[in-house]
Design a protein around this motif. Structure first.
Motif, short mmCIF file in Angstrom:
data_model
loop_
_atom_site.label_atom_id
_atom_site.label_comp_id
_atom_site.label_asym_id
_atom_site.label_seq_id
_atom_site.Cartn_x
_atom_site.Cartn_y
_atom_site.Cartn_z
N MET A 134 -10.66 -16.06 37.72
CA MET A 134 -9.12 -15.24 38.43
C MET A 134 -9.91 -13.78 38.02
N VAL A 135 -8.62 -13.63 39.48
CA VAL A 135 -8.54 -11.31 39.60
C VAL A 135 -8.63 -10.70 39.03
N LYS A 136 -9.61 -9.74 38.55
CA LYS A 136 -9.59 -8.85 37.29
C LYS A 136 -8.37 -7.92 39.00
N LYS A 137 -7.84 -7.22 38.11
CA LYS A 137 -6.75 -6.55 37.82
C LYS A 137 -6.34 -5.14 37.17
N LEU A 138 -6.69 -4.15 37.76
CA LEU A 138 -6.33 -2.73 36.49
C LEU A 138 -5.08 -2.93 35.95
N ARG A 139 -5.32 -2.44 34.73
CA ARG A 139 -4.11 -2.47 33.87
C ARG A 139 -3.51 -1.42 33.87
N VAL A 140 -2.56 -1.16 33.87
CA VAL A 140 -2.31 0.07 34.41
C VAL A 140 -0.16 0.84 33.33
N GLY A 141 -0.47 1.80 33.22
CA GLY A 141 0.96 2.15 32.46
C GLY A 141 1.28 3.97 33.12
N TRP A 142 2.59 3.71 32.86
CA TRP A 142 2.77 5.11 33.60
C TRP A 142 4.02 5.70 33.00
N PHE A 143 3.58 6.85 32.33
CA PHE A 143 4.62 6.91 31.06
C PHE A 143 5.30 8.96 32.00
N SER A 144 5.64 9.13 31.57
CA SER A 144 7.08 10.46 31.66
C SER A 144 7.05 10.97 30.67
N PHE A 145 6.70 12.87 29.99
CA PHE A 145 7.71 12.86 28.93
C PHE A 145 7.79 14.17 29.75
N THR A 146 7.93 15.29 28.98
CA THR A 146 9.61 16.85 29.25
C THR A 146 8.87 17.05 30.47
N CYS A 147 9.85 16.76 31.14
CA CYS A 147 9.15 17.45 32.85
C CYS A 147 10.53 17.05 33.14
N GLY A 148 10.29 17.22 35.09
CA GLY A 148 11.04 17.43 36.00
C GLY A 148 11.13 15.83 36.51
N GLU A 149 9.82 14.96 36.06
CA GLU A 149 9.66 13.80 36.23
C GLU A 149 9.25 13.12 38.17
N ASP A 150 9.16 14.87 38.31
CA ASP A 150 8.62 14.80 40.36
C ASP A 150 7.62 14.65 40.18
N SER A 151 6.85 14.00 39.71
CA SER A 151 5.22 13.30 39.71
C SER A 151 5.41 12.26 40.08
N THR A 152 6.41 11.73 38.97
CA THR A 152 6.82 9.58 39.38
C THR A 152 7.03 9.43 40.26
N ILE A 153 8.42 10.58 41.33
CA ILE A 153 8.96 10.38 42.70
C ILE A 153 7.60 10.35 43.93
N VAL A 154 7.02 11.51 43.03
CA VAL A 154 5.75 11.46 44.17
C VAL A 154 5.07 10.21 44.46
N PHE A 155 5.21 9.31 42.66
CA PHE A 155 4.51 7.93 42.87
C PHE A 155 4.76 7.29 43.78
N SER A 156 6.12 7.30 43.29
CA SER A 156 7.37 6.20 43.82
C SER A 156 6.87 6.44 45.82
N GLU A 157 7.38 7.82 46.32
CA GLU A 157 7.05 7.55 46.96
C GLU A 157 5.78 7.03 47.94
N LEU A 158 4.80 7.43 47.28
CA LEU A 158 2.73 6.69 47.14
C LEU A 158 3.07 5.31 47.85
N LEU A 159 4.48 4.60 46.95
CA LEU A 159 4.49 3.04 46.70
C LEU A 159 5.25 2.49 48.35
N ASN A 160 5.52 3.42 48.85
CA ASN A 160 6.47 3.21 49.99
C ASN A 160 4.84 2.36 50.71
N ASP A 161 4.13 3.71 50.91
CA ASP A 161 2.85 3.26 51.47
C ASP A 161 1.67 1.92 50.68
#
Ligand code: SF4
Length: 161
Positions: free
Chosen positions: A1-28
């Motif tokens: 089986m191909v190894k994949k990196l097991r990843v979590g993405w968490f957001s605490f007190t903030c404006g979640e702007d980096s999460t938005i940047v991350f979701s924009e990166l998903l486009n590419d």
């Protein structure tokens, strides 16, 4: 089986702007990343998320209450690496602005702190847990994030150097 990196993405007190940047990166990058990354916990992509063993936890935001502190410690226990994402997670600011309020202003907001069970001070991640990598910026610096992610994919043997 191909190894994949097991990843979590968490957001605490903030404006979640980096999460938005991350979701924009998903486009590419989505179709490349999905071959390499197993997104185990990521609320922007999945409605059912279970915090289990992770290779890497990306954590955005500062910690402002005891419930979040407990969850952050749990994330640390279950993750081989923790990466602080964005300025709020790395050094607390700007989410930690109230730490510098004068006494009069603190007295004015005190009822809110009590009502929502907030901590006296808003804390960056490294005041509570060990942090392995920092991706600074407000929001996070894309290039640094991509470099850190690439290095982790190599470190965990998912891709070759
Ligand atoms: S670091 Fe900046 S961009 Fe990121 S959550 Fe905090 S305030 Fe928003």
């Amino acid at each position: 089986m191909v190894k994949k990196l097991r990843v979590g993405w968490f957001s605490f007190t903030c404006g979640e702007d980096s999460t938005i940047v991350f979701s924009e990166l998903l486009n590419d990058h989505y179709f490349d990343w999905i071959k390499l990354i197993d997104f185990k916990y990521i609320k922007i992509l999945k409605s059912k998320n279970v915090l289990d063993k992770l290779d890497v936890a990306f954590v955005e935001g500062a910690i402002s209450n005891d419930k979040d502190e407990k969850f952050l410690k749990d994330i640390r226990k279950k993750s081989k690496k923790v990466v602080a994402i964005g300025s709020c997670a790395c050094n607390g600011m700007p989410s930690a602005q109230r730490n510098d309020f004068d006494k009069k202003t603190v007295n004015e907001i005190n009822f809110l702190l009590k009502k929502f069970r907030h901590k006296k001070k808003v804390l960056p991640l490294n005041k509570i847990i060990k942090v392995d990598e920092l991706v600074n910026g407000c929001p996070m610096q894309e290039k640094v994030f991509l470099k850190v992610l690439n290095d982790l994919l190599i470190e965990f043997g998912v891709i070759n150097a």
